[in-house]
Design a protein around this motif. Sequence first.
Motif, PDB file in Angstrom:
ATOM      1  N   MET A 115     -29.260-124.763 -24.907  1.00 12.83           N
ATOM      2  CA  MET A 115     -30.711-124.682 -24.910  1.00 12.83           C
ATOM      3  C   MET A 115     -31.282-126.051 -25.257  1.00 12.83           C
ATOM      4  SD  MET A 115     -33.188-122.305 -27.258  1.00 12.83           S
ATOM      5  CE  MET A 115     -33.351-120.917 -26.167  1.00 12.83           C
ATOM      6  N   ALA A 116     -32.312-126.450 -24.541  1.00 14.34           N
ATOM      7  CA  ALA A 116     -32.946-127.741 -24.787  1.00 14.34           C
ATOM      8  C   ALA A 116     -33.628-127.752 -26.154  1.00 14.34           C
ATOM      9  CB  ALA A 116     -33.971-128.017 -23.689  1.00 14.34           C
ATOM     10  N   LYS A 117     -33.623-128.909 -26.771  1.00 13.22           N
ATOM     11  CA  LYS A 117     -34.263-129.061 -28.083  1.00 13.22           C
ATOM     12  C   LYS A 117     -35.731-129.392 -27.843  1.00 13.22           C
ATOM     13  CE  LYS A 117     -33.489-130.496 -32.583  1.00 13.22           C
ATOM     14  NZ  LYS A 117     -33.326-129.465 -33.549  1.00 13.22           N
ATOM     15  N   ILE A 118     -36.603-128.747 -28.582  1.00 13.09           N
ATOM     16  CA  ILE A 118     -38.037-128.978 -28.447  1.00 13.09           C
ATOM     17  C   ILE A 118     -38.550-129.627 -29.719  1.00 13.09           C
ATOM     18  CG2 ILE A 118     -38.586-126.647 -29.239  1.00 13.09           C
ATOM     19  CD1 ILE A 118     -40.657-128.426 -26.647  1.00 13.09           C
ATOM     20  N   LYS A 119     -39.435-130.600 -29.551  1.00 11.72           N
ATOM     21  CA  LYS A 119     -40.022-131.193 -30.751  1.00 11.72           C
ATOM     22  C   LYS A 119     -40.944-130.169 -31.406  1.00 11.72           C
ATOM     23  CE  LYS A 119     -44.087-133.210 -28.675  1.00 11.72           C
ATOM     24  NZ  LYS A 119     -45.039-134.266 -28.737  1.00 11.72           N
ATOM     25  N   LYS A 120     -41.131-130.301 -32.678  1.00 15.73           N
ATOM     26  CA  LYS A 120     -41.957-129.369 -33.446  1.00 15.73           C
ATOM     27  C   LYS A 120     -43.411-129.544 -33.008  1.00 15.73           C
ATOM     28  CE  LYS A 120     -40.301-127.618 -36.856  1.00 15.73           C
ATOM     29  NZ  LYS A 120     -39.901-126.437 -37.597  1.00 15.73           N
ATOM     30  N   LEU A 121     -44.015-128.446 -32.591  1.00 19.59           N
ATOM     31  CA  LEU A 121     -45.412-128.446 -32.167  1.00 19.59           C
ATOM     32  C   LEU A 121     -46.309-128.110 -33.355  1.00 19.59           C
ATOM     33  CD1 LEU A 121     -44.952-126.477 -28.827  1.00 19.59           C
ATOM     34  CD2 LEU A 121     -45.187-128.946 -29.104  1.00 19.59           C
ATOM     35  N   ASN A 122     -47.595-128.415 -33.242  1.00 19.24           N
ATOM     36  CA  ASN A 122     -48.536-128.123 -34.329  1.00 19.24           C
ATOM     37  C   ASN A 122     -48.560-126.638 -34.673  1.00 19.24           C
ATOM     38  OD1 ASN A 122     -49.232-130.789 -34.673  1.00 19.24           O
ATOM     39  ND2 ASN A 122     -51.041-130.659 -33.361  1.00 19.24           N
ATOM     40  N   SER A 123     -48.425-125.781 -33.669  1.00 20.53           N
ATOM     41  CA  SER A 123     -48.414-124.339 -33.933  1.00 20.53           C
ATOM     42  C   SER A 123     -47.219-123.968 -34.810  1.00 20.53           C
ATOM     43  CB  SER A 123     -48.382-123.551 -32.623  1.00 20.53           C
ATOM     44  OG  SER A 123     -47.272-123.940 -31.831  1.00 20.53           O
ATOM     45  N   MET A 124     -46.097-124.612 -34.584  1.00 17.24           N
ATOM     46  CA  MET A 124     -44.905-124.346 -35.392  1.00 17.24           C
ATOM     47  C   MET A 124     -45.089-124.876 -36.815  1.00 17.24           C
ATOM     48  SD  MET A 124     -42.007-125.434 -32.665  1.00 17.24           S
ATOM     49  CE  MET A 124     -42.092-124.883 -30.977  1.00 17.24           C
ATOM     50  N   ARG A 125     -45.693-126.044 -36.926  1.00 12.99           N
ATOM     51  CA  ARG A 125     -45.972-126.610 -38.260  1.00 12.99           C
ATOM     52  C   ARG A 125     -46.904-125.691 -39.045  1.00 12.99           C
ATOM     53  NH1 ARG A 125     -46.422-131.201 -34.983  1.00 12.99           N
ATOM     54  NH2 ARG A 125     -44.637-132.573 -35.206  1.00 12.99           N
ATOM     55  N   LEU A 126     -47.885-125.138 -38.365  1.00 12.74           N
ATOM     56  CA  LEU A 126     -48.817-124.213 -38.999  1.00 12.74           C
ATOM     57  C   LEU A 126     -48.084-122.975 -39.518  1.00 12.74           C
ATOM     58  CD1 LEU A 126     -51.728-123.203 -39.614  1.00 12.74           C
ATOM     59  CD2 LEU A 126     -51.775-122.322 -37.280  1.00 12.74           C
ATOM     60  N   LEU A 127     -47.227-122.413 -38.702  1.00 16.94           N
ATOM     61  CA  LEU A 127     -46.458-121.241 -39.117  1.00 16.94           C
ATOM     62  C   LEU A 127     -45.513-121.588 -40.269  1.00 16.94           C
ATOM     63  CD1 LEU A 127     -45.691-119.718 -35.604  1.00 16.94           C
ATOM     64  CD2 LEU A 127     -47.301-118.839 -37.312  1.00 16.94           C
ATOM     65  N   ASP A 128     -44.881-122.755 -40.193  1.00 12.90           N
ATOM     66  CA  ASP A 128     -44.003-123.195 -41.283  1.00 12.90           C
ATOM     67  C   ASP A 128     -44.786-123.318 -42.586  1.00 12.90           C
ATOM     68  OD1 ASP A 128     -41.820-123.349 -39.548  1.00 12.90           O
ATOM     69  OD2 ASP A 128     -42.002-125.525 -39.261  1.00 12.90           O
ATOM     70  N   ALA A 129     -45.981-123.903 -42.512  1.00 12.30           N
ATOM     71  CA  ALA A 129     -46.805-124.094 -43.709  1.00 12.30           C
ATOM     72  C   ALA A 129     -47.214-122.766 -44.332  1.00 12.30           C
ATOM     73  CB  ALA A 129     -48.045-124.918 -43.364  1.00 12.30           C
ATOM     74  N   GLN A 130     -47.335-121.726 -43.501  1.00 11.63           N
ATOM     75  CA  GLN A 130     -47.716-120.397 -43.977  1.00 11.63           C
ATOM     76  C   GLN A 130     -46.488-119.537 -44.296  1.00 11.63           C
ATOM     77  OE1 GLN A 130     -51.040-119.143 -44.149  1.00 11.63           O
ATOM     78  NE2 GLN A 130     -51.744-121.211 -43.763  1.00 11.63           N
ATOM     79  N   SER A 131     -45.303-120.123 -44.156  1.00  8.87           N
ATOM     80  CA  SER A 131     -44.027-119.408 -44.369  1.00  8.87           C
ATOM     81  C   SER A 131     -43.905-118.171 -43.476  1.00  8.87           C
ATOM     82  CB  SER A 131     -43.856-119.020 -45.839  1.00  8.87           C
ATOM     83  OG  SER A 131     -43.822-120.175 -46.640  1.00  8.87           O
ATOM     84  N   ILE A 132     -44.364-118.323 -42.237  1.00 11.40           N
ATOM     85  CA  ILE A 132     -44.259-117.235 -41.253  1.00 11.40           C
ATOM     86  C   ILE A 132     -43.081-117.540 -40.338  1.00 11.40           C
ATOM     87  CG2 ILE A 132     -45.402-116.065 -39.325  1.00 11.40           C
ATOM     88  CD1 ILE A 132     -48.076-116.706 -40.739  1.00 11.40           C
ATOM     89  N   ARG A 133     -42.136-116.620 -40.285  1.00 10.10           N
ATOM     90  CA  ARG A 133     -40.956-116.801 -39.440  1.00 10.10           C
ATOM     91  C   ARG A 133     -41.316-116.598 -37.968  1.00 10.10           C
ATOM     92  NH1 ARG A 133     -36.866-112.940 -42.288  1.00 10.10           N
ATOM     93  NH2 ARG A 133     -36.962-112.183 -40.183  1.00 10.10           N
ATOM     94  N   TYR A 134     -40.637-117.370 -37.122  1.00  5.81           N
ATOM     95  CA  TYR A 134     -40.865-117.266 -35.683  1.00  5.81           C
ATOM     96  C   TYR A 134     -39.602-117.658 -34.943  1.00  5.81           C
ATOM     97  CZ  TYR A 134     -41.443-122.320 -36.133  1.00  5.81           C
ATOM     98  OH  TYR A 134     -41.244-123.652 -36.415  1.00  5.81           O
ATOM     99  N   GLU A 135     -39.536-117.223 -33.703  1.00 10.01           N
ATOM    100  CA  GLU A 135     -38.463-117.609 -32.785  1.00 10.01           C
ATOM    101  C   GLU A 135     -39.098-118.389 -31.648  1.00 10.01           C
ATOM    102  OE1 GLU A 135     -36.540-114.115 -31.288  1.00 10.01           O
ATOM    103  OE2 GLU A 135     -36.236-113.297 -33.304  1.00 10.01           O
ATOM    104  N   VAL A 136     -38.426-119.426 -31.192  1.00  7.88           N
ATOM    105  CA  VAL A 136     -38.894-120.231 -30.066  1.00  7.88           C
ATOM    106  C   VAL A 136     -38.192-119.762 -28.807  1.00  7.88           C
ATOM    107  CG1 VAL A 136     -39.031-122.565 -29.109  1.00  7.88           C
ATOM    108  CG2 VAL A 136     -39.270-122.214 -31.586  1.00  7.88           C
ATOM    109  N   HIS A 137     -38.958-119.541 -27.745  1.00 15.79           N
ATOM    110  CA  HIS A 137     -38.422-119.171 -26.438  1.00 15.79           C
ATOM    111  C   HIS A 137     -38.875-120.226 -25.435  1.00 15.79           C
ATOM    112  CE1 HIS A 137     -37.057-115.115 -27.531  1.00 15.79           C
ATOM    113  NE2 HIS A 137     -38.109-115.097 -28.333  1.00 15.79           N
ATOM    114  N   LEU A 138     -37.915-120.884 -24.796  1.00 18.22           N
ATOM    115  CA  LEU A 138     -38.218-121.913 -23.804  1.00 18.22           C
ATOM    116  C   LEU A 138     -38.056-121.343 -22.396  1.00 18.22           C
ATOM    117  CD1 LEU A 138     -36.267-124.880 -25.428  1.00 18.22           C
ATOM    118  CD2 LEU A 138     -38.674-124.268 -25.739  1.00 18.22           C
ATOM    119  N   TYR A 139     -38.850-121.848 -21.472  1.00 15.93           N
ATOM    120  CA  TYR A 139     -38.765-121.430 -20.076  1.00 15.93           C
ATOM    121  C   TYR A 139     -39.250-122.579 -19.206  1.00 15.93           C
ATOM    122  CZ  TYR A 139     -43.783-120.670 -20.590  1.00 15.93           C
ATOM    123  OH  TYR A 139     -45.117-120.841 -20.835  1.00 15.93           O
TER     124      TYR A 139
END
Length: 160
Positions: free
Chosen positions: A1-25
């Motif tokens: 799977m390709a590596k994706i740089k951290k997006l602002n949306s991901m940083r926001l979720l990280d800051a709120q301690s909200i878990r997420y999964e990344v799906h690339l297409y």
Amino acid sequence: MAKIKKLNSMRLLDAQSIRYEVHLYDKSIRDARQVADAVGVDADEVFKTLVAAAPAAKKPVLVMLPANTTLNLKRLAKAAGAKKMALAAHAEAETLTGLQVGGISALALRQNKWTIYLDRRAEALDNIVISAGQRGVQLRLETGALIAMLGCKLVDVADA
């Protein structure tokens, strides 16, 4: 799977301690139903984000609804307290949001204080898949956490 740089949306979720999964297409895919197929998720779990506005409104709104549905503009207008609502054309949506169609994300626009309407069908889902704010990247996260963080207004605006 390709590596994706951290997006602002991901940083926001990280800051709120909200878990997420990344799906690339493949980022050439712009149809939400095709995105669902590409990431291997049911189309009723993938929510597309549309930009809509009342003719006299100063600011448009974001509307999130399942990939396999269409927006009922009359019910959206009623929910928004407007006589009429219209979808923004692709070019207009990109200008208003600063994001490409297929990558418009309520998470990426949180700092701009958009009014966000989320179709009630989301309430039945433990998790929801939405755009990360860039074509080719979707995020899967807990529905309740998304609603709480974004202050989504739950509405019945999707038609099958």
